[in-house]
Design an enzyme around this catalytic site. Structure first.
Site, short mmCIF file in Angstrom:
data_model
loop_
_atom_site.label_atom_id
_atom_site.label_comp_id
_atom_site.label_asym_id
_atom_site.label_seq_id
_atom_site.Cartn_x
_atom_site.Cartn_y
_atom_site.Cartn_z
N CYS A 380 27.10 43.11 79.60
CA CYS A 380 27.96 42.64 78.51
C CYS A 380 28.32 43.81 77.59
O CYS A 380 29.11 44.67 77.96
CB CYS A 380 27.28 41.50 77.77
SG CYS A 380 28.39 40.55 76.70
N HIS A 514 26.25 37.82 82.14
CA HIS A 514 24.80 37.89 81.96
C HIS A 514 24.08 37.40 83.23
O HIS A 514 23.68 36.23 83.32
CB HIS A 514 24.37 37.05 80.76
CG HIS A 514 24.77 37.63 79.45
ND1 HIS A 514 23.97 38.50 78.74
CD2 HIS A 514 25.90 37.48 78.72
CE1 HIS A 514 24.59 38.85 77.62
NE2 HIS A 514 25.77 38.25 77.59
N GLU A 516 21.16 37.89 84.20
CA GLU A 516 19.75 37.53 83.99
C GLU A 516 19.54 36.03 83.83
O GLU A 516 18.45 35.51 84.09
CB GLU A 516 19.19 38.27 82.75
CG GLU A 516 19.74 37.83 81.41
CD GLU A 516 20.98 38.57 80.97
OE1 GLU A 516 21.26 38.58 79.76
OE2 GLU A 516 21.68 39.13 81.84
#
Length: 542
Positions: A380, A514, A516
């Protein structure tokens, strides 16, 4: 019809209700049951989207674009089930819904009160949309006795009476502190917490007791006697080396057996725990170690990067290595040379964030990684700063910057006002509410064939979760690509850059989304697995 497990907390906060809820959900799932988890948060914010990460921790984003509590990340990582906007609600959202209804006249002139209107709204949230699930686990945020949590406690009390018999079970998580001067564990805090819960009309079926050492049998019997629960329902929850040891630990202590017994489900199917046993084996038997530097701005509270931390550990599980994290405040690089901090690490990760503070330090971290050929992962904001770095030092655009920091003559990163999602045009403005002007949730991206990132994913079409207001300006794409920065992923309409990389670098990837948020211990995200693998290769060179 779904059965309900309500998980409350007592004595102190931060005992791990989210992990406990996720682990119990995992154990029920391992027995073949279909499980859903929900979180009820007592704070007045409509959602955590505008809350400071240093106060509240990370904001977890779902595929459908909800900004939610970080516990939903635990739910997803443990069960593998993707959460939705209907899995998290706050007092703020409940009151907003009620006030909107009152203004429309939906209550037909009635006096709007906590009971029944607020509690009815909570009960509707808990019970709606649960068709097809065997168990719904509801975690109540906060601690029993908190004034703001009382409507939630009252709502789940009412549900216990309204649902069919044997359809609701209450699990109470408490702390049993060890007093060094006395040389013993103390039961009194748990007794008082249960007494407080009972005074509100709820009698816990199971006590899950956190402790840092074995709880003697005499103390368990004492808790059973004074808290009015079965002796077998006093479950010790001891500290473990990894949160991914919790499902196995709780199963060995009999938590899932006791919950099912409280529902009258005996005998119950035995759980299949092979996946979690393999995860634990890999965590506790690493074949190497890598050090990853996280260059961020919220390093004072690690929960601000909770999903990121776990995804890196998942990358370690994939490669059977231990991942050691080196936390570096990015502002340090604006005063000191980054080299002494970064020379010995095996990978550099610059995570997401908002605002100008620390941005120059992140740019310097990206420059170090590019020039020294150290694996770099920009997520990001970390991707945006890597692009600004390339613009300044490779393309010669000295004033390259982001409009997030103010007016600039070279807006390499700027506020995009419209884009296409699916078949619809979405718009935003700089003056909009902070919580409503982001690109949130799952968006598709097209990856360039034969790029490194397409090779990592094994496909050229992906969908990932976003949470940001600013985008890399596609008008600079051609100039930057001439300097070696490859725009390897774009939105399907070709307007929004999604990923960048250097072809001549061992591993340098920036992503606007993102990744994750979608990583699991039993299914590590391919980018994190690949990044840790590259760091392992780097460790052999350092």
């Amino acid at each position: 019809m779904a059965r309900y497990v309500f998980i409350t907390g007592g004595v102190v906060s931060s005992l791990g209700k989210g992990i406990a809820s996720a682990a119990l959900g995992t154990l029920l799932q391992a027995r073949g049951y279909r499980v859903r988890l929900k979180k009820l948060d007592p704070y007045l914010n409509v959602d955590p989207g505008t809350m400071s990460p240093t106060q509240h921790g990370e904001v977890f984003v779902t595929d459908d674009g909800a900004e939610t509590d970080l516990d939903l990340g635990h739910y997803e990582r443990f069960t593998g089930r993707s959460a939705t906007k209907t899995d998290n609600i706050t007092t703020g959202r409940i009151y907003k819904n009620i006030i909107d209804k009152e203004r429309r006249g939906d209550y037909l002139g009635a006096t709007v009160q906590v009971i029944p209107h607020v509690t009815n709204e909570i009960k509707n949230f808990v019970t709606d949309g649960n068709d097809g699930y065997d168990f719904v686990l509801c975690e109540i945020g906060g601690t029993v006795g908190d004034i703001e949590a009382m409507p939630f406690i009252e709502a789940i009390r009412q549900l216990g009476n309204e649902l069919p018999r044997h359809s609701a079970v209450y699990v109470h998580l408490t702390l049993m502190p060890y007093i060094p001067a006395a040389g013993e564990l103390k039961t009194k805090p748990t007794q008082h917490s249960v007494k407080e819960l009972q005074a509100m009309g709820i009698h816990p079926d199971v006590l899950l007791v956190r402790a840092d050492r074995e709880i003697p049998e005499a103390e368990r019997k004492k808790l059973s006697l004074f808290c009015n629960v079965r002796p077998s329902a006093v479950i010790q929850a001891l500290d473990v080396a990894s949160i991914y040891d919790v499902p196995n630990a709780y199963h060995k202590e009999g938590l899932d057996d006791e919950v099912l017994a409280a529902f009258g489900i005996e005998p119950a199917p035995q759980p299949r725990m092979e996946t979690w046993e393999e995860v634990s084996r890999r965590i506790h038997n690493p074949e190497g170690e890598v050090t990853i530097a996280i260059v961020g701005k919220y390093t004072g509270l690690k929960d601000a990067y909770k999903s990121l931390i776990e995804a890196l550990y998942h990358g370690g599980i994939a490669n059977q290595v231990k991942v050691k994290l080196e936390w570096i405040e990015s502002e340090i690089f604006e005063k000191e040379d980054p080299a002494p901090y970064l020379e010995k690490v095996h990978g550099i990760l610059v995570p997401g964030g908002f605002g100008e503070r620390g941005s120059e330090g992140k740019i310097l971290a990206a420059q170090f990684a590019r020039e020294r050929k150290v694996p770099y992962f920009g997520i990001c904001f970390g991707m945006q700063m890597a692009v600004v770095e390339a613009a300044r030092h490779l393309a010669g655009i000295e004033k390259a910057s982001s409009t997030e920091f103010g007016k600039t003559s070279e807006p390499v990163v700027g506020l995009m006002t419209e884009w296409v999602k699916g078949n619809e045009l979405e718009k935003r403005s700089a003056a909009g509410d902070l919580g409503g002007t982001m690109r949130l949730g799952a968006y598709r991206a097209s990856l360039k064939k034969e790029s490194r990132i397409a090779d990592i994913y094994g496909t050229t079409e992906i969908s990932e979760r976003h949470r940001h207001r600013y985008e890399v300006n596609v008008d600079y794409k051609d100039r930057l690509e001439k300097c070696g920065l490859v725009f390897s992923g774009m939105s399907p309409d070709g307007v929004l850059p999604e990923t960048v990389e250097y072809a001549d670098h061992p591993w340098f990837i920036g992503v606007q989304y993102h990744p994750e948020l979608k990583s699991r211990p039993f299914e590590p995200h391919p980018l994190f697995a690949s990044f840790v693998e590259a760091a392992l290769e780097q460790s052999r060179l350092v």
